[in-house]
Enzyme design. Structure first.
Site, PDB file in Angstrom:
ATOM      1  CE  LYS A 120      38.328  38.651  36.660  1.00  0.00           C
ATOM      2  NZ  LYS A 120      37.467  39.662  36.016  1.00  0.00           N
ATOM      3  CG  ASP A 138      40.894  41.142  31.961  1.00  0.00           C
ATOM      4  OD1 ASP A 138      41.383  40.717  30.893  1.00  0.00           O
ATOM      5  OD2 ASP A 138      41.097  42.286  32.401  1.00  0.00           O
TER       6      ASP A 138
END
Length: 213
Positions: A120, A138
């Protein structure tokens, strides 16, 4: 959800915010990398408050390395998990100095090899610092993708793969930011603000909520 509806959603989000970006404050790829690393389980607001002093004291990997773990802790102690994060920041700065000439590598494998940096974080840096059409999933993006049925998935990897597949190329650069901001301010976790949502009629969420019940 069909592709035409997905395109309409993206067009509306683009019309509302043509040039979206992260709410983390940064001036270069190094500052963005550190800010994203610090943002895990912390708000962007809290990270921005902490990085004002941190970036002033350590504007480069070498300068931040000189602060040491304790020096970094002093600046970020208001952020959750600051002990572990301070150690990761220093380890990351050491690797940047030793292996990358003090520069943030524009390379996924090299980024993910840095302490505290996962897929991420690497996606955010590649997208926001270097302009790659990556999509970092997220908690906001995961919730929005599933709730709207834009890209439902059981985990973040599944959602990311579907987004990469279904988001047309012209939107890939910005969809990460649109979804985060929409999830942060409109499609809230506990009580989505459906009545003020620009994609409310396109969303396939079955339990829409409105102020008057």
């Amino acid at each position: 959800m069909n592709m035409e509806k997905r395109r309409q959603i993206l067009e509306r989000l683009r019309a509302e915010n043509p040039h979206p970006t992260t709410e983390l404050n940064f001036r270069n790829p190094f500052e963005l990398l550190i800010a994203v690393l610090l943002s895990a389980q912390a708000t962007d607001v809290s990270v921005n408050k902490a990085t004002i002093g941190l970036f002033a004291a350590g504007p480069t990997p070498a300068a931040m390395l000189a602060l040491g773990v304790e020096g970094v802790k002093e600046h970020i102690k208001t952020i959750g998990l600051f002990n572990t994060k301070a150690e990761n920041v220093i380890k990351t700065c050491a690797i940047l100095q030793e292996q990358h000439g003090g520069e943030v590598p524009e390379n996924r494998e090299a980024l993910e090899a840095l302490p505290g940096v996962g897929r991420k974080t690497a996606n955010v840096v590649l997208n926001t610092a270097f302009g790659w059409p990556t999509i970092a999933v997220d908690t906001h993006i995961f919730r929005l993708s599933n709730r709207t049925r834009f890209a439902p998935g059981k985990n973040v990897d599944e959602v990311e793969l579907k987004l990469l597949k279904w988001v047309p190329a012209e939107f890939k650069q910005d969809v990460h930011h649109w979804f985060i901001l929409h999830g942060r301010y409109t499609c809230l976790a506990r009580k989505p603000r459906c009545g003020s949502c620009v994609i409310e009629d396109l969303c396939e969420y079955k339990e829409k909520q409105y102020p008057d019940g």
